[in-house]
Design a protein around this motif. Structure first.
Motif, PDB file in Angstrom:
ATOM      1  N   CYS A  84      86.506  18.089 -82.724  1.00 19.02           N
ATOM      2  CA  CYS A  84      86.507  18.146 -81.260  1.00 19.02           C
ATOM      3  C   CYS A  84      87.602  17.237 -80.710  1.00 19.02           C
ATOM      4  N   CYS A  88      83.616  20.521 -79.201  1.00 19.71           N
ATOM      5  CA  CYS A  88      82.232  20.723 -79.659  1.00 19.71           C
ATOM      6  C   CYS A  88      81.370  21.202 -78.492  1.00 19.71           C
ATOM      7  N   CYS A 121      80.387  18.508 -75.868  1.00 16.58           N
ATOM      8  CA  CYS A 121      81.471  18.124 -74.950  1.00 16.58           C
ATOM      9  C   CYS A 121      81.788  19.264 -73.987  1.00 16.58           C
ATOM     10  N   CYS A 145      85.578  14.104 -78.895  1.00 17.41           N
ATOM     11  CA  CYS A 145      84.710  13.121 -79.561  1.00 17.41           C
ATOM     12  C   CYS A 145      84.920  13.079 -81.074  1.00 17.41           C
TER      13      CYS A 145
HETATM   14 ZN   LIG Z   1      82.931  16.690 -78.730  1.00 19.15          ZN
END
Ligand SMILES: [Zn+2]
Ligand SMILES: [Zn+2]
Length: 245
Positions: free
Chosen positions: A21, A35, A38, A24
């Motif tokens: 991601c 992801c 997120c 993150c």
């Molecule tokens: Zn993420």
């Protein structure tokens, strides 16, 4: 071919979905490097003016300003509010040359548009990125709207024309001006390289953020004068009215 779990895992890892991601660093497990957590945390714009995409408390309405004086464009499409973390992502794309973030946002905007086309929103014939003033282009080295236009063009299979809409005058930065000063600032700032090619066309103007809509309005007026049939504006994010959250 057998279906051993390890083989499935191998195939899974090889089909371009093992990105981490961008926000993150967790495993994204999606086609793009973001992801699910997120993605859900992004400031999605669900309730907005049907013309200018201004955030509103309820869906399906037209804002007071668009009711009073309908804009020259038909519809603004913006998937997000200009809020955290999207403001940071856009700033990193524009000012720190973090192109993968721009590409990710363009990909998500493309998916959003694709979904809207399936629901009946008309597809444009042409994408027109907002041109950058020459001096700013020299400073930054690239036009973020043109890059978004190129990525969207590939994703949506719609032609992106970068040399049709031109910037004719250097204009001071718009950020610190009120709406009236912005309008004045933008008068005659844009021109078309070929007027005739716009006649009867449906075009989508591409920009990164729509703030007051003054730039979009100036361009839409120009396109309308050249005979464009429908003018949409595609951008990543829409700001609220000044002073509103
Ligand atoms: Zn993420
Ligand atoms: Zn509106």
């Amino acid at each position: 071919m057998n279906c051993q779990p390890w083989l499935k895992a191998l195939v899974y890892n090889c089909t371009n979905i093992n990105h981490s991601c961008s926000l993150c660093s967790a495993l994204a497990e999606q086609r793009y490097p973001l992801c699910i957590a997120c993605e859900q945390a992004l400031p999605w714009l669900d309730e907005y003016c049907l013309r200018c995409a201004l955030p509103l408390p309820m869906a399906g309405l037209i804002c007071a300003q668009c009711s009073r004086r309908p804009p020259a464009y038909d519809q603004v499409v913006a998937p997000w509010h200009y809020g955290f973390p999207l403001d940071t992502l856009i700033s990193r794309f524009k000012h720190n040359n973090q192109w993968p973030l721009g590409r990710l946002m363009a990909e998500l905007l493309g998916l959003n548009l694709h979904h809207r086309y399936q629901e009946g929103m008309p597809r444009p014939d042409l994408l027109l990125p907002v041109p950058l003033a020459r001096r700013r282009l020299r400073e930054r080295g690239f036009n973020q709207a043109a890059m978004l236009g190129r990525w969207l063009s590939k994703a949506l299979l719609i032609k992106c024309e970068e040399r049709l809409l031109l910037r004719t005058r250097e204009t001071p930065a718009q950020q610190h001006l009120d709406a009236r000063a912005r309008r004045h600032n933008l008068r005659r700032a844009f021109a078309l390289a070929d007027q005739a090619s716009l006649k009867g066309r449906h075009v989508a103007v591409i920009d990164d953020v729509l703030t007051t809509g003054t730039t979009a309005q100036a361009i839409a007026q120009l396109l309308r004068q050249a005979g464009a049939r429908r003018i949409d504006v595609y951008c990543l994010a829409r700001t609220a009215k000044p002073g509103q959250a």
